[in-house]
Design an enzyme around this catalytic site. Structure first.
Site, PDB file in Angstrom:
ATOM      1  N   HIS A  18       7.821  14.584   7.685  1.00  9.09           N
ATOM      2  CA  HIS A  18       7.454  13.480   6.785  1.00  9.09           C
ATOM      3  C   HIS A  18       5.942  13.251   6.863  1.00  9.09           C
ATOM      4  CE1 HIS A  18       8.737   9.381   4.945  1.00  9.09           C
ATOM      5  NE2 HIS A  18       7.432   9.495   4.812  1.00  9.09           N
ATOM      6  N   SER A 100       3.452  15.701  -1.522  1.00 10.21           N
ATOM      7  CA  SER A 100       2.341  15.083  -2.249  1.00 10.21           C
ATOM      8  C   SER A 100       2.741  14.826  -3.697  1.00 10.21           C
ATOM      9  CB  SER A 100       1.099  15.976  -2.196  1.00 10.21           C
ATOM     10  OG  SER A 100      -0.029  15.249  -2.641  1.00 10.21           O
ATOM     11  N   ASP A 142       6.351   9.259  -7.320  1.00  7.45           N
ATOM     12  CA  ASP A 142       5.876   7.914  -6.994  1.00  7.45           C
ATOM     13  C   ASP A 142       6.666   6.929  -7.857  1.00  7.45           C
ATOM     14  OD1 ASP A 142       4.558   5.492  -6.818  1.00  7.45           O
ATOM     15  OD2 ASP A 142       2.566   6.403  -6.685  1.00  7.45           O
ATOM     16  N   GLU A 205      12.810   0.739   3.286  1.00  6.44           N
ATOM     17  CA  GLU A 205      11.539   0.591   4.003  1.00  6.44           C
ATOM     18  C   GLU A 205      11.176  -0.895   4.085  1.00  6.44           C
ATOM     19  OE1 GLU A 205       8.363   2.831   2.167  1.00  6.44           O
ATOM     20  OE2 GLU A 205       6.990   2.517   3.842  1.00  6.44           O
TER      21      GLU A 205
END
Ligand SMILES: CNc1ncnc2c1ncn2[C@@H]1O[C@H](COP(=O)(O)O)[C@@H](O)[C@H]1O
Ligand SMILES: [Zn+2]
Length: 348
Positions: A18, A100, A142, A205
């Site tokens: 990660h 990425s 994203d 998260e």
């Protein structure tokens, strides 16, 4: 920490699963970028969170914005990717899955396809230079950019999975967890899964993602990033924990990232403890070694000192990570062999 201990943690062969490319840029390379772009007037204190400092998760995302200003051309991306790979190798990482987000062409002057090609070129150059590390790539989505961009990215990832000679192995879902809802990404994630891309999803998260995590677990993902708020002690539920355990989905745990981003109150209270006691496959990772000023050796050493792990236990932890990777079986076998050969030299 004494020198012998430091050396031990660097020498144990490690697997990093990660690591966000632009969050992993080390101090020296970052300073090079800053010097190259004096007109941006960026101080290096804005690109990293030093030890002892803490930020909100929101502030962490501001740091990425600054870094993205500094890494905005093909030349930058190539340099950054090569240096990040070399730094992981120097830290004893033998197998790395880098991830990425291909950015909009307007931000980098290069297409998303070219962005990925540039990262792959860096991986290729490191291999040619015989850097001692096997590197694979996860294309990142994203969540802030919404489901349509996600679908576009999945299609691109699919192409590269077929044409990159096994280097592109999966898809990541990341970005500010407080933005958007996982349900909107299900079609893109489902498509990725159906075509054979492995899924590494940031999940729970932040505390508000229970419903989202339940939905995402039904895919199911191949690995979970963070999973900080899945278990009941952190406000999660037994249903979530049961699903994760029944499906045996490995967790990617990033201690310093979570402490500095303040989603966990301290190293001692990190959910590593909970999952480790359950004997659930958990892999220590760095997340953003540049931003959080860490490296994988340090994360192993912190886990050991915080939770009282013996050197044997630390070794097992690093070895267990091999099976959690998205590497083909033959590569996993080779890594197992490498670990077996190194063991008597490092654990004595
Ligand atoms: C701290 N916890 C985190 N949670 C969620 N997403 C994160 C993250 N850390 C990094 N990223 C994701 O990775 C990008 C930077 O690397 P790349 O430009 O893609 O290489 C960030 O913009 C964010 O989308
Ligand atoms: Zn992450």
């Amino acid at each position: 920490m004494d020198r012998e201990t430091e050396l031990f943690y660097r020498q144990i062969p490690k697997v990093e699963l990660h690591a966000h490319l632009n969050g992993s840029v080390g101090f020296t390379t970052m300073n090079k970028l800053i010097a190259r772009k004096p007109h941006l007037n960026i101080e290096s204190s804005r690109t990293a969170i030093h030890n002892g400092q803490r930020r909100t998760l929101d502030e962490c995302f501001q740091v990425f914005k600054v870094i993205h200003q500094l890494v905005d051309s093909e030349e930058d991306i190539l340099m950054v990717a090569k240096s990040v790979i070399e730094e992981f190798a120097a830290d004893g990482v033998k197998y790395l899955e880098l991830r990425s987000t291909p950015r909009e062409e307007t931000k980098t002057g290069l297409s998303k396809r070219r962005y990925i090609e540039t990262v792959l070129e860096a991986i290729h150059q490191c291999k040619q230079d015989e850097v001692d590390i096997d590197v694979r790539f996860l294309v990142a989505v994203d969540r802030r950019n919404g489901p349509e961009v996600a679908m576009e990215t999945v299609k691109l990832a699919e192409d590269f999975m077929l044409s990159s000679d096994g280097v592109v192995v999966g898809l990541d879902l990341s970005g500010d967890p407080t933005v958007g809802h996982g349900k909107d990404f299900l079609p893109a994630l489902q498509r990725a899964k159906n075509c054979g891309l492995k899924l590494a999803l940031h999940m729970s998260e932040v505390p508000s993602q229970k419903a989202e995590s339940e939905l995402l677990l039904d895919l199911p993902p191949d690995r979970i990033g963070h999973g900080t708020f899945l278990h009941p002690e952190a406000g999660g539920t037994d249903i979530l924990v049961d699903k994760v355990c029944k499906l045996n989905i490995p967790l990617e745990l990033c201690l310093t990232s979570n402490v500095k981003g303040q989603t966990v109150p301290s190293y001692e209270k990190h959910h590593f403890q909970y999952w480790y006691e359950c004997k659930h496959p958990s892999v220590l990772c760095t997340d953003d070694k540049g931003v959080f000023c860490t490296n994988l050796s340090r994360e192993y050493s912190l886990a050991a000192s915080t939770f009282g792990l013996t050197r044997e236990a630390v070794w097992s932890l690093s070895q267990q990570a091999i099976q959690c990777s998205f590497a083909p079986e033959a590569v996993k076998q080779k890594l197992e062999q490498r670990w077996a050969e190194l063991r008597p030299h490092i654990l004595h």
